[in-house]
Write an enzyme that holds these catalytic residues in place. Structure first.
Site, PDB file in Angstrom:
ATOM      1  CD  GLU A 191      -2.615   1.398  -3.368  1.00 25.04           C
ATOM      2  OE1 GLU A 191      -3.725   1.921  -3.560  1.00 25.04           O
ATOM      3  OE2 GLU A 191      -1.734   1.921  -2.623  1.00 25.04           O
ATOM      4  CD  GLU A 248      -7.872   4.850  -5.305  1.00 26.10           C
ATOM      5  OE1 GLU A 248      -8.896   5.510  -5.004  1.00 26.10           O
ATOM      6  OE2 GLU A 248      -7.106   4.344  -4.461  1.00 26.10           O
ATOM      7  CG  HIS A 302      -1.871   1.074   1.341  1.00 23.62           C
ATOM      8  ND1 HIS A 302      -1.873   1.966   2.390  1.00 23.62           N
ATOM      9  CD2 HIS A 302      -2.897   1.442   0.528  1.00 23.62           C
ATOM     10  CE1 HIS A 302      -2.855   2.831   2.241  1.00 23.62           C
ATOM     11  NE2 HIS A 302      -3.493   2.534   1.119  1.00 23.62           N
ATOM     12  NE  ARG A 303      -2.018   5.606   0.521  1.00 19.13           N
ATOM     13  CZ  ARG A 303      -2.678   6.223   1.481  1.00 19.13           C
ATOM     14  NH1 ARG A 303      -2.041   7.059   2.287  1.00 19.13           N
ATOM     15  NH2 ARG A 303      -3.970   6.043   1.654  1.00 19.13           N
ATOM     16  CG  HIS A 335      -3.852   8.849  -0.500  1.00 23.44           C
ATOM     17  ND1 HIS A 335      -4.515   9.636   0.427  1.00 23.44           N
ATOM     18  CD2 HIS A 335      -4.659   7.772  -0.712  1.00 23.44           C
ATOM     19  CE1 HIS A 335      -5.645   9.060   0.764  1.00 23.44           C
ATOM     20  NE2 HIS A 335      -5.767   7.921   0.105  1.00 23.44           N
ATOM     21  CG  ASP A 369       0.214   1.244   5.581  1.00 23.61           C
ATOM     22  OD1 ASP A 369      -0.149   1.379   4.393  1.00 23.61           O
ATOM     23  OD2 ASP A 369      -0.383   1.787   6.537  1.00 23.61           O
ATOM     24  CE  LYS A 426      -7.428   9.365  -3.163  1.00 25.28           C
ATOM     25  NZ  LYS A 426      -7.872   8.316  -2.236  1.00 25.28           N
ATOM     26  CG  ASP A 482      -3.587   6.479  -3.965  1.00 25.00           C
ATOM     27  OD1 ASP A 482      -4.689   5.938  -3.909  1.00 25.00           O
ATOM     28  OD2 ASP A 482      -2.705   6.358  -3.083  1.00 25.00           O
TER      29      ASP A 482
END
Length: 309
Positions: free
Chosen positions: A70, A152, A43-44, A85, A299, A154, A72
């Site tokens: 991952e 994503e 995640h990020r 994000h 994370d 965003k 955004d």
């Protein structure tokens, strides 16, 4: 723009790609097959250890062997795609205002790393200071075909044209036919637009379940794309499976579960992979692994990888 044939539902690949046929699978078919097994989604990047969406965070997650990086994706005022994000700059940089009101050159002048040292003194690293906001091209140029990407769209309502720009770059870097990318969004219209642009791109419909504002006794889905988890039907799942290969959902709201094992199984029975976000506690990771989810956003990819090895 060349039109592409629609993706087969994920469930069809379970039988279609038998052991003898697997050797002849295209990279895209192999990616869909892999989605039936468990995926570690960073995640990020390794955002529990380094500034989110920074090269340092991505390098760590990639080195640990996360299945997907991952990010955004947002658009600058001059049409560049960047990994960031928030819609505004204040939380994770020394900038101000909406990110899409700034040119790429203006964003590149910002420090997007020092905030992490200030908030996490026990993890502070001088190398994080002055970290740059990354363009999508910088990410692709660094990791290329050696990584898979979970991107994503965003706030597409604030980033008009982000779908066209994203698909154009994915095609230029040959990320689609090689099975290197998933695209996710809470915005169903954004996903359908991407599907129209290139129907070979595997899509993930994001959902967020929380108590209804009028009656906290029942849950509702933030965008209305599905009914509440306890009201959802096979037809509701199949409506998502018409354009997406998976569902990305929260597990908790205010510490309380919003989905059940039966929800996960029902989604899977209707041809959807189930990816759950954002899960950082090992006991919660293990609980969802026991449910048989297809992937977790975290994370702390290192913790999740340790549990799954």
């Amino acid at each position: 723009m060349q039109r592409h044939t629609a993706l087969l539902p994920l469930s069809l690949f379970a039988g279609a790609l038998s052991a003898p046929a697997l050797a002849d699978a295209t990279p895209l078919e192999q990616q869909l097959k892999d989605l039936q097994s468990f995926q570690v989604i960073a995640h990020r990047g390794a955002s529990g250890h380094a500034p989110e969406s920074s090269m340092a965070a991505l390098e760590l997650a990639h080195a640990w062997g996360a299945d997907y990086l991952e990010l955004d994706i947002q658009m600058t005022s001059d049409g560049e795609l960047v990994a960031f994000h928030d819609d505004t700059l204040e939380r994770t940089s020394n900038g101000e205002g909406h990110i899409n009101d700034h040119t790429l050159a203006e964003l590149k002048d910002l420090d997007a790393g020092s905030w992490f040292n200030e908030e996490n003194p026990e993890l502070a690293n001088e190398a994080f200071e002055g970290a740059h906001i990354l363009t999508l091209e910088e990410v692709f140029n660094r990791f290329g075909q050696d990584a898979r990407y979970y991107l994503e769209t965003k706030s597409p309502e604030l980033n008009p044209g982000v779908e066209e720009g994203l698909v154009r770059r994915l095609e230029a870097y040959d990320m689609i036919d090689t099975g290197r990318v998933l695209i996710q969004s809470f915005d169903q219209e954004s996903l359908l637009k991407i599907h129209d642009l290139n129907a070979d791109i595997p899509l993930i419909q994001l959902v967020w379940y929380s108590p209804d504002e009028e009656s906290e006794a029942r849950l509702t889905e933030w965008t209305g794309v599905t009914p509440a988890p306890d009201e959802i039907t096979d037809a509701d799942f199949q409506a998502v499976a018409d354009y997406a290969v998976g569902l990305g959902t929260n597990y908790l709201y205010d510490g309380e579960p919003v989905i059940t094992e039966a929800f996960v199984q029902q989604a899977q029975n209707n041809g959807l992979a189930v990816h759950v976000y954002t899960v950082n506690a090992p006991e919660e990771m293990q609980h969802l692994l026991d449910w048989g989810v297809n992937g977790l956003f975290t994370d702390y990819a290192d913790r999740l990888i340790e549990l799954t090895e």
